[in-house]
Motif scaffolding. Structure first.
Motif, PDB file in Angstrom:
ATOM      1  N   ASP A   1       0.825  -1.220   0.000  1.00  0.00           N
ATOM      2  CA  ASP A   1       0.000   0.000   0.000  1.00  0.00           C
ATOM      3  C   ASP A   1       0.854   1.263   0.000  1.00  0.00           C
ATOM      4  N   VAL A   2       1.985   1.230   0.682  1.00  0.00           N
ATOM      5  CA  VAL A   2       2.855   2.412   0.742  1.00  0.00           C
ATOM      6  C   VAL A   2       3.416   2.725  -0.639  1.00  0.00           C
ATOM      7  N   ALA A   3       3.885   1.699  -1.325  1.00  0.00           N
ATOM      8  CA  ALA A   3       4.448   1.904  -2.664  1.00  0.00           C
ATOM      9  C   ALA A   3       3.392   2.409  -3.635  1.00  0.00           C
ATOM     10  N   ILE A   4       2.190   1.868  -3.539  1.00  0.00           N
ATOM     11  CA  ILE A   4       1.103   2.302  -4.420  1.00  0.00           C
ATOM     12  C   ILE A   4       0.753   3.762  -4.154  1.00  0.00           C
ATOM     13  N   ALA A   5       0.698   4.129  -2.873  1.00  0.00           N
ATOM     14  CA  ALA A   5       0.393   5.522  -2.527  1.00  0.00           C
ATOM     15  C   ALA A   5       1.459   6.470  -3.053  1.00  0.00           C
ATOM     16  N   GLN A   6       2.717   6.055  -2.995  1.00  0.00           N
ATOM     17  CA  GLN A   6       3.806   6.888  -3.517  1.00  0.00           C
ATOM     18  C   GLN A   6       3.684   7.069  -5.030  1.00  0.00           C
ATOM     19  N   LEU A   7       3.368   6.012  -5.726  1.00  0.00           N
ATOM     20  CA  LEU A   7       3.178   6.114  -7.175  1.00  0.00           C
ATOM     21  C   LEU A   7       2.037   7.059  -7.514  1.00  0.00           C
ATOM     22  N   ALA A   8       0.972   7.015  -6.725  1.00  0.00           N
ATOM     23  CA  ALA A   8      -0.207   7.841  -7.002  1.00  0.00           C
ATOM     24  C   ALA A   8       0.071   9.328  -6.823  1.00  0.00           C
ATOM     25  N   THR A   9       1.112   9.682  -6.060  1.00  0.00           N
ATOM     26  CA  THR A   9       1.425  11.099  -5.865  1.00  0.00           C
ATOM     27  C   THR A   9       2.279  11.669  -6.993  1.00  0.00           C
ATOM     28  N   GLN A  10       2.817  10.829  -7.864  1.00  0.00           N
ATOM     29  CA  GLN A  10       3.732  11.327  -8.901  1.00  0.00           C
ATOM     30  C   GLN A  10       3.054  12.221  -9.932  1.00  0.00           C
ATOM     31  N   PRO A  11       1.915  11.844 -10.494  1.00  0.00           N
ATOM     32  CA  PRO A  11       1.304  12.721 -11.507  1.00  0.00           C
ATOM     33  C   PRO A  11       0.699  13.975 -10.882  1.00  0.00           C
ATOM     34  N   PRO A  12       0.715  15.092 -11.568  1.00  0.00           N
ATOM     35  CA  PRO A  12       0.032  16.282 -11.073  1.00  0.00           C
ATOM     36  C   PRO A  12      -1.464  16.046 -10.823  1.00  0.00           C
ATOM     37  N   LEU A  13      -2.038  15.077 -11.493  1.00  0.00           N
ATOM     38  CA  LEU A  13      -3.453  14.753 -11.266  1.00  0.00           C
ATOM     39  C   LEU A  13      -3.663  13.943  -9.996  1.00  0.00           C
ATOM     40  N   GLN A  14      -2.576  13.540  -9.346  1.00  0.00           N
ATOM     41  CA  GLN A  14      -2.604  12.928  -8.015  1.00  0.00           C
ATOM     42  C   GLN A  14      -3.432  11.645  -7.936  1.00  0.00           C
ATOM     43  N   ARG A  15      -3.253  10.791  -8.914  1.00  0.00           N
ATOM     44  CA  ARG A  15      -3.878   9.468  -8.865  1.00  0.00           C
ATOM     45  C   ARG A  15      -3.147   8.546  -9.822  1.00  0.00           C
ATOM     46  N   LEU A  16      -3.385   7.261  -9.669  1.00  0.00           N
ATOM     47  CA  LEU A  16      -2.899   6.304 -10.648  1.00  0.00           C
ATOM     48  C   LEU A  16      -3.767   6.354 -11.893  1.00  0.00           C
ATOM     49  N   GLY A  17      -3.186   5.987 -13.013  1.00  0.00           N
ATOM     50  CA  GLY A  17      -3.998   5.778 -14.191  1.00  0.00           C
ATOM     51  C   GLY A  17      -4.846   4.524 -14.031  1.00  0.00           C
ATOM     52  N   THR A  18      -5.851   4.407 -14.868  1.00  0.00           N
ATOM     53  CA  THR A  18      -6.691   3.212 -14.886  1.00  0.00           C
ATOM     54  C   THR A  18      -6.589   2.569 -16.265  1.00  0.00           C
ATOM     55  N   PRO A  19      -6.894   1.276 -16.365  1.00  0.00           N
ATOM     56  CA  PRO A  19      -6.937   0.665 -17.694  1.00  0.00           C
ATOM     57  C   PRO A  19      -7.875   1.401 -18.645  1.00  0.00           C
ATOM     58  N   GLU A  20      -8.963   1.961 -18.114  1.00  0.00           N
ATOM     59  CA  GLU A  20      -9.893   2.724 -18.954  1.00  0.00           C
ATOM     60  C   GLU A  20      -9.228   3.972 -19.535  1.00  0.00           C
ATOM     61  N   ASP A  21      -8.402   4.653 -18.728  1.00  0.00           N
ATOM     62  CA  ASP A  21      -7.676   5.825 -19.236  1.00  0.00           C
ATOM     63  C   ASP A  21      -6.840   5.465 -20.461  1.00  0.00           C
ATOM     64  N   ILE A  22      -6.143   4.345 -20.376  1.00  0.00           N
ATOM     65  CA  ILE A  22      -5.251   3.952 -21.462  1.00  0.00           C
ATOM     66  C   ILE A  22      -6.038   3.433 -22.661  1.00  0.00           C
ATOM     67  N   ALA A  23      -7.086   2.679 -22.394  1.00  0.00           N
ATOM     68  CA  ALA A  23      -7.888   2.126 -23.487  1.00  0.00           C
ATOM     69  C   ALA A  23      -8.547   3.226 -24.311  1.00  0.00           C
ATOM     70  N   GLU A  24      -8.918   4.327 -23.678  1.00  0.00           N
ATOM     71  CA  GLU A  24      -9.524   5.432 -24.419  1.00  0.00           C
ATOM     72  C   GLU A  24      -8.517   6.060 -25.385  1.00  0.00           C
ATOM     73  N   VAL A  25      -7.252   6.133 -24.975  1.00  0.00           N
ATOM     74  CA  VAL A  25      -6.218   6.640 -25.875  1.00  0.00           C
ATOM     75  C   VAL A  25      -6.046   5.694 -27.065  1.00  0.00           C
ATOM     76  N   VAL A  26      -6.039   4.392 -26.785  1.00  0.00           N
ATOM     77  CA  VAL A  26      -5.922   3.405 -27.861  1.00  0.00           C
ATOM     78  C   VAL A  26      -7.102   3.515 -28.817  1.00  0.00           C
ATOM     79  N   ALA A  27      -8.306   3.645 -28.265  1.00  0.00           N
ATOM     80  CA  ALA A  27      -9.497   3.760 -29.117  1.00  0.00           C
ATOM     81  C   ALA A  27      -9.403   4.989 -30.017  1.00  0.00           C
ATOM     82  N   PHE A  28      -8.866   6.083 -29.502  1.00  0.00           N
ATOM     83  CA  PHE A  28      -8.662   7.277 -30.321  1.00  0.00           C
ATOM     84  C   PHE A  28      -7.695   7.000 -31.465  1.00  0.00           C
ATOM     85  N   LEU A  29      -6.559   6.375 -31.148  1.00  0.00           N
ATOM     86  CA  LEU A  29      -5.558   6.100 -32.174  1.00  0.00           C
ATOM     87  C   LEU A  29      -6.049   5.082 -33.198  1.00  0.00           C
TER      88      LEU A  29
END
Length: 241
Positions: free
Chosen positions: A193-221
């Motif tokens: 949980d600690v490592a996951i929380a640290q990863l989630a703080t890296q983006p300015p949007l302050q969360r982890l990405g989701t598979p849906e986030d990435i799939a939407e980019v693929v669908a666009f391309l």
């Protein structure tokens, strides 16, 4: 009817890509390496939603198996319009400590696998189609412990740009999606949980990405709105780099 092959389509981001492309009206060929149960579930989900899908096993680094994968797609649906190469392997260790057997396996899957899948895609994808590879934001982040993995994904980015140029006149785009930390089952299971929380703080949007986030980019391309995007690396990472 548009037809898509998704390697690594039985789990994680690949599984979500299968869902999105099916929703967009593609008949989807779900490629998997070993876990037939997960692949069958992915197909069942698509078919129960009234769409078309089949599962085909193939080692992406085996040129005979990959050719047979494309043959099966053409036999089932008449051709191939989109190839999403989401299959890959992650090995993290300092360069000084990495077992070279692990390096060989990583390069076989990530580099040779990308080359083999792209080779068949270059020969078979129909005009108006798209080839979409997967890199990782680790290439730009250059974090400690990621030497082998980032090197393998850097090769994916080079293959993408060169293939885009080699397909001049074919009306086929070639791009790469490079996710940042994404909340897939594999990533969540491998970290506390600690490592996951640290990863989630890296983006300015302050969360982890989701598979849906990435799939939407693929669908666009994969769709008509992206026809002027070619030979690019789309870093879908919430603004880390």
């Amino acid at each position: 009817m548009k037809v898509a092959i998704v390697t690594g389509g039985s789990r994680g981001i690949g599984r979500q890509v299968v869902r999105w492309l099916a929703t967009e009206g593609f008949a989807v060929v779900v490629n998997y390496a070993a876990n037939q149960d997960d692949a069958d579930l992915a197909v069942k989900e698509v078919v129960e939603a009234g769409r078309r899908a089949i599962a085909v096993r193939a080692d992406v680094a085996d040129e005979v198996a990959v050719a047979a994968l494309f043959d099966r797609a053409e036999q089932a649906y008449g051709g191939v319009d989109v190839v999403v190469h989401a299959a890959g392997r992650t090995v993290l260790a300092p360069i000084a400590d990495l077992d070279l057997a692990d390096l060989d396996d990583l390069l076989r899957v990530n580099v040779r696998g990308t080359f083999v899948v792209n080779q068949q895609a270059a020969r078979r994808v129909r005009a108006g189609g798209a080839i979409i590879n997967f890199s990782a934001s680790a290439v730009a982040l250059a974090a400690e412990g990621h030497g082998a993995y980032a090197a393998s994904k850097g090769a994916v980015e080079a293959i993408t740009l060169i293939l885009a140029r080699e397909l001049r006149g074919r009306d086929v785009t070639v791009n790469t999606v490079a996710p940042g930390p994404t909340a897939t089952d594999g990533m969540m299971d491998d970290r506390d949980d600690v490592a996951i929380a640290q990863l989630a703080t890296q983006p300015p949007l302050q969360r982890l990405g989701t598979p849906e986030d990435i799939a939407e980019v693929v669908a666009f391309l994969a769709g008509p709105a992206s026809r002027w995007v070619n030979g690019q690396v789309v870093r879908a990472n919430g603004g880390i780099v």
